[in-house]
Design a protein around this motif. Sequence first.
Motif, PDB file in Angstrom:
ATOM      1  N   THR A 213       0.837  -1.205   0.000  1.00  0.00           N
ATOM      2  CA  THR A 213       0.000   0.000   0.000  1.00  0.00           C
ATOM      3  C   THR A 213       0.866   1.248   0.000  1.00  0.00           C
ATOM      4  O   THR A 213       0.631   2.186  -0.775  1.00  0.00           O
ATOM      5  CB  THR A 213      -0.939   0.004   1.233  1.00  0.00           C
ATOM      6  OG1 THR A 213      -1.781  -1.137   1.168  1.00  0.00           O
ATOM      7  CG2 THR A 213      -1.786   1.252   1.281  1.00  0.00           C
ATOM      8  N   LEU A 214       1.882   1.269   0.853  1.00  0.00           N
ATOM      9  CA  LEU A 214       2.788   2.417   0.908  1.00  0.00           C
ATOM     10  C   LEU A 214       3.496   2.600  -0.426  1.00  0.00           C
ATOM     11  O   LEU A 214       3.606   3.722  -0.932  1.00  0.00           O
ATOM     12  CB  LEU A 214       3.805   2.238   2.037  1.00  0.00           C
ATOM     13  CG  LEU A 214       4.798   3.381   2.229  1.00  0.00           C
ATOM     14  CD1 LEU A 214       4.078   4.690   2.540  1.00  0.00           C
ATOM     15  CD2 LEU A 214       5.789   3.042   3.340  1.00  0.00           C
ATOM     16  N   GLN A 215       3.963   1.509  -1.008  1.00  0.00           N
ATOM     17  CA  GLN A 215       4.650   1.568  -2.306  1.00  0.00           C
ATOM     18  C   GLN A 215       3.724   2.149  -3.377  1.00  0.00           C
ATOM     19  O   GLN A 215       4.123   2.990  -4.170  1.00  0.00           O
ATOM     20  CB  GLN A 215       5.113   0.158  -2.708  1.00  0.00           C
ATOM     21  CG  GLN A 215       5.930   0.109  -3.958  1.00  0.00           C
ATOM     22  CD  GLN A 215       7.373   0.508  -3.731  1.00  0.00           C
ATOM     23  OE1 GLN A 215       7.780   0.874  -2.639  1.00  0.00           O
ATOM     24  NE2 GLN A 215       8.151   0.455  -4.777  1.00  0.00           N
ATOM     25  N   SER A 216       2.477   1.714  -3.386  1.00  0.00           N
ATOM     26  CA  SER A 216       1.502   2.210  -4.361  1.00  0.00           C
ATOM     27  C   SER A 216       1.227   3.697  -4.166  1.00  0.00           C
ATOM     28  O   SER A 216       1.196   4.470  -5.136  1.00  0.00           O
ATOM     29  CB  SER A 216       0.206   1.404  -4.235  1.00  0.00           C
ATOM     30  OG  SER A 216      -0.794   1.950  -5.052  1.00  0.00           O
ATOM     31  N   LEU A 217       1.033   4.110  -2.922  1.00  0.00           N
ATOM     32  CA  LEU A 217       0.770   5.525  -2.641  1.00  0.00           C
ATOM     33  C   LEU A 217       1.970   6.399  -2.988  1.00  0.00           C
ATOM     34  O   LEU A 217       1.821   7.482  -3.555  1.00  0.00           O
ATOM     35  CB  LEU A 217       0.373   5.702  -1.175  1.00  0.00           C
ATOM     36  CG  LEU A 217      -1.008   5.155  -0.801  1.00  0.00           C
ATOM     37  CD1 LEU A 217      -1.180   5.117   0.710  1.00  0.00           C
ATOM     38  CD2 LEU A 217      -2.107   5.967  -1.457  1.00  0.00           C
TER      39      LEU A 217
ATOM     40  N   ASP B 116      -2.884  18.103  -5.276  1.00  0.00           N
ATOM     41  CA  ASP B 116      -2.254  17.432  -4.141  1.00  0.00           C
ATOM     42  C   ASP B 116      -3.018  16.161  -3.779  1.00  0.00           C
ATOM     43  O   ASP B 116      -2.931  15.666  -2.651  1.00  0.00           O
ATOM     44  CB  ASP B 116      -2.143  18.373  -2.938  1.00  0.00           C
ATOM     45  CG  ASP B 116      -3.491  18.723  -2.324  1.00  0.00           C
ATOM     46  OD1 ASP B 116      -4.538  18.440  -2.946  1.00  0.00           O
ATOM     47  OD2 ASP B 116      -3.507  19.290  -1.217  1.00  0.00           O
ATOM     48  N   ALA B 117      -3.758  15.613  -4.734  1.00  0.00           N
ATOM     49  CA  ALA B 117      -4.608  14.443  -4.473  1.00  0.00           C
ATOM     50  C   ALA B 117      -3.802  13.237  -3.991  1.00  0.00           C
ATOM     51  O   ALA B 117      -4.204  12.566  -3.029  1.00  0.00           O
ATOM     52  CB  ALA B 117      -5.402  14.084  -5.720  1.00  0.00           C
ATOM     53  N   ALA B 118      -2.688  12.950  -4.639  1.00  0.00           N
ATOM     54  CA  ALA B 118      -1.876  11.788  -4.240  1.00  0.00           C
ATOM     55  C   ALA B 118      -1.282  11.998  -2.844  1.00  0.00           C
ATOM     56  O   ALA B 118      -1.240  11.070  -2.031  1.00  0.00           O
ATOM     57  CB  ALA B 118      -0.775  11.530  -5.259  1.00  0.00           C
ATOM     58  N   PHE B 119      -0.840  13.215  -2.582  1.00  0.00           N
ATOM     59  CA  PHE B 119      -0.282  13.536  -1.263  1.00  0.00           C
ATOM     60  C   PHE B 119      -1.353  13.392  -0.187  1.00  0.00           C
ATOM     61  O   PHE B 119      -1.106  12.810   0.875  1.00  0.00           O
ATOM     62  CB  PHE B 119       0.286  14.957  -1.288  1.00  0.00           C
ATOM     63  CG  PHE B 119       0.831  15.434   0.024  1.00  0.00           C
ATOM     64  CD1 PHE B 119       1.826  14.733   0.686  1.00  0.00           C
ATOM     65  CD2 PHE B 119       0.365  16.598   0.603  1.00  0.00           C
ATOM     66  CE1 PHE B 119       2.340  15.173   1.903  1.00  0.00           C
ATOM     67  CE2 PHE B 119       0.869  17.056   1.807  1.00  0.00           C
ATOM     68  CZ  PHE B 119       1.851  16.345   2.460  1.00  0.00           C
ATOM     69  N   GLN B 120      -2.558  13.896  -0.444  1.00  0.00           N
ATOM     70  CA  GLN B 120      -3.643  13.787   0.532  1.00  0.00           C
ATOM     71  C   GLN B 120      -4.025  12.320   0.771  1.00  0.00           C
ATOM     72  O   GLN B 120      -4.304  11.930   1.904  1.00  0.00           O
ATOM     73  CB  GLN B 120      -4.873  14.589   0.067  1.00  0.00           C
ATOM     74  CG  GLN B 120      -4.671  16.090   0.120  1.00  0.00           C
ATOM     75  CD  GLN B 120      -4.326  16.597   1.510  1.00  0.00           C
ATOM     76  OE1 GLN B 120      -4.814  16.114   2.522  1.00  0.00           O
ATOM     77  NE2 GLN B 120      -3.439  17.590   1.568  1.00  0.00           N
ATOM     78  N   ALA B 121      -4.027  11.531  -0.298  1.00  0.00           N
ATOM     79  CA  ALA B 121      -4.330  10.099  -0.144  1.00  0.00           C
ATOM     80  C   ALA B 121      -3.296   9.428   0.750  1.00  0.00           C
ATOM     81  O   ALA B 121      -3.638   8.598   1.608  1.00  0.00           O
ATOM     82  CB  ALA B 121      -4.381   9.416  -1.505  1.00  0.00           C
ATOM     83  N   LEU B 122      -2.043   9.802   0.579  1.00  0.00           N
ATOM     84  CA  LEU B 122      -0.978   9.244   1.422  1.00  0.00           C
ATOM     85  C   LEU B 122      -1.156   9.692   2.876  1.00  0.00           C
ATOM     86  O   LEU B 122      -1.067   8.875   3.800  1.00  0.00           O
ATOM     87  CB  LEU B 122       0.395   9.673   0.897  1.00  0.00           C
ATOM     88  CG  LEU B 122       1.602   9.234   1.722  1.00  0.00           C
ATOM     89  CD1 LEU B 122       1.719   7.714   1.756  1.00  0.00           C
ATOM     90  CD2 LEU B 122       2.873   9.853   1.171  1.00  0.00           C
ATOM     91  N   LEU B 123      -1.419  10.987   3.078  1.00  0.00           N
ATOM     92  CA  LEU B 123      -1.592  11.505   4.443  1.00  0.00           C
ATOM     93  C   LEU B 123      -2.771  10.855   5.161  1.00  0.00           C
ATOM     94  O   LEU B 123      -2.732  10.646   6.373  1.00  0.00           O
ATOM     95  CB  LEU B 123      -1.800  13.026   4.421  1.00  0.00           C
ATOM     96  CG  LEU B 123      -0.578  13.879   4.141  1.00  0.00           C
ATOM     97  CD1 LEU B 123      -0.947  15.352   4.197  1.00  0.00           C
ATOM     98  CD2 LEU B 123       0.556  13.577   5.098  1.00  0.00           C
ATOM     99  N   ASN B 124      -3.814  10.552   4.410  1.00  0.00           N
ATOM    100  CA  ASN B 124      -5.019   9.974   5.013  1.00  0.00           C
ATOM    101  C   ASN B 124      -4.972   8.451   5.116  1.00  0.00           C
ATOM    102  O   ASN B 124      -5.932   7.832   5.558  1.00  0.00           O
ATOM    103  CB  ASN B 124      -6.260  10.410   4.227  1.00  0.00           C
ATOM    104  CG  ASN B 124      -6.496  11.895   4.342  1.00  0.00           C
ATOM    105  OD1 ASN B 124      -6.229  12.493   5.369  1.00  0.00           O
ATOM    106  ND2 ASN B 124      -6.969  12.506   3.277  1.00  0.00           N
TER     107      ASN B 124
END
Length: 196
Positions: free
Chosen positions: A38-42, A101-109
């Motif tokens: 999951t982390l790798q994908s994000l 910042d969609a990818a960044f927000q997905a990672l943060l959440n």
Amino acid sequence: MMAGRAGRVFAEVGLIVVGVLLALALDSWREREAQAATLQSLLSQVADEVRTHRAACAEAIAFHRKAETQYAAASDLLRLEGRFEQPEVAAEGARELRLSDAAFQALLNSSVVDQLPPEVLIKLSAAYQEQERYTARNQVYFATVLATDLMDGLRFFRLNQYWAAEMAEGEARLLQRYDALLSELPSELTASAPGG
């Protein structure tokens, strides 16, 4: 006989305990693998987003440096000779970058954000904060231009010259932040990152 039966019971209990411990260890390993995937994908999505923004900034910075020069020349022409001539870049319109910042927000959440090394999270945050500042400056410019009377040509040209310089400086800062971030991400995620 009693000792043999007790030994067999202990052996069976031991096997059950070992089986349960192995099952827990396997379950824990599977969970870690799923979180790592999951982390790798994000992170891959963030790297794609940053590479896209980096390419857009590299293109926009050249336009804004050209615009700064042309608006300065138009301003000088109006001030010195009284001629109002729109620069060539005026016909090209503005280069308003749409920085997501969609990818960044997905990672943060996500539930895996705590697995990021602190230096990566710091550079991620710095890049996206710089992005927010850039977007805010661009919005202020557009609001100011809308409020500027085109009849005041010298002010109009100076405003555009200042805006172009500000945007180019903002893009240069973004490029630095993006490059610093890409250097912190795992190399397999950034292998296709553009240079420059």
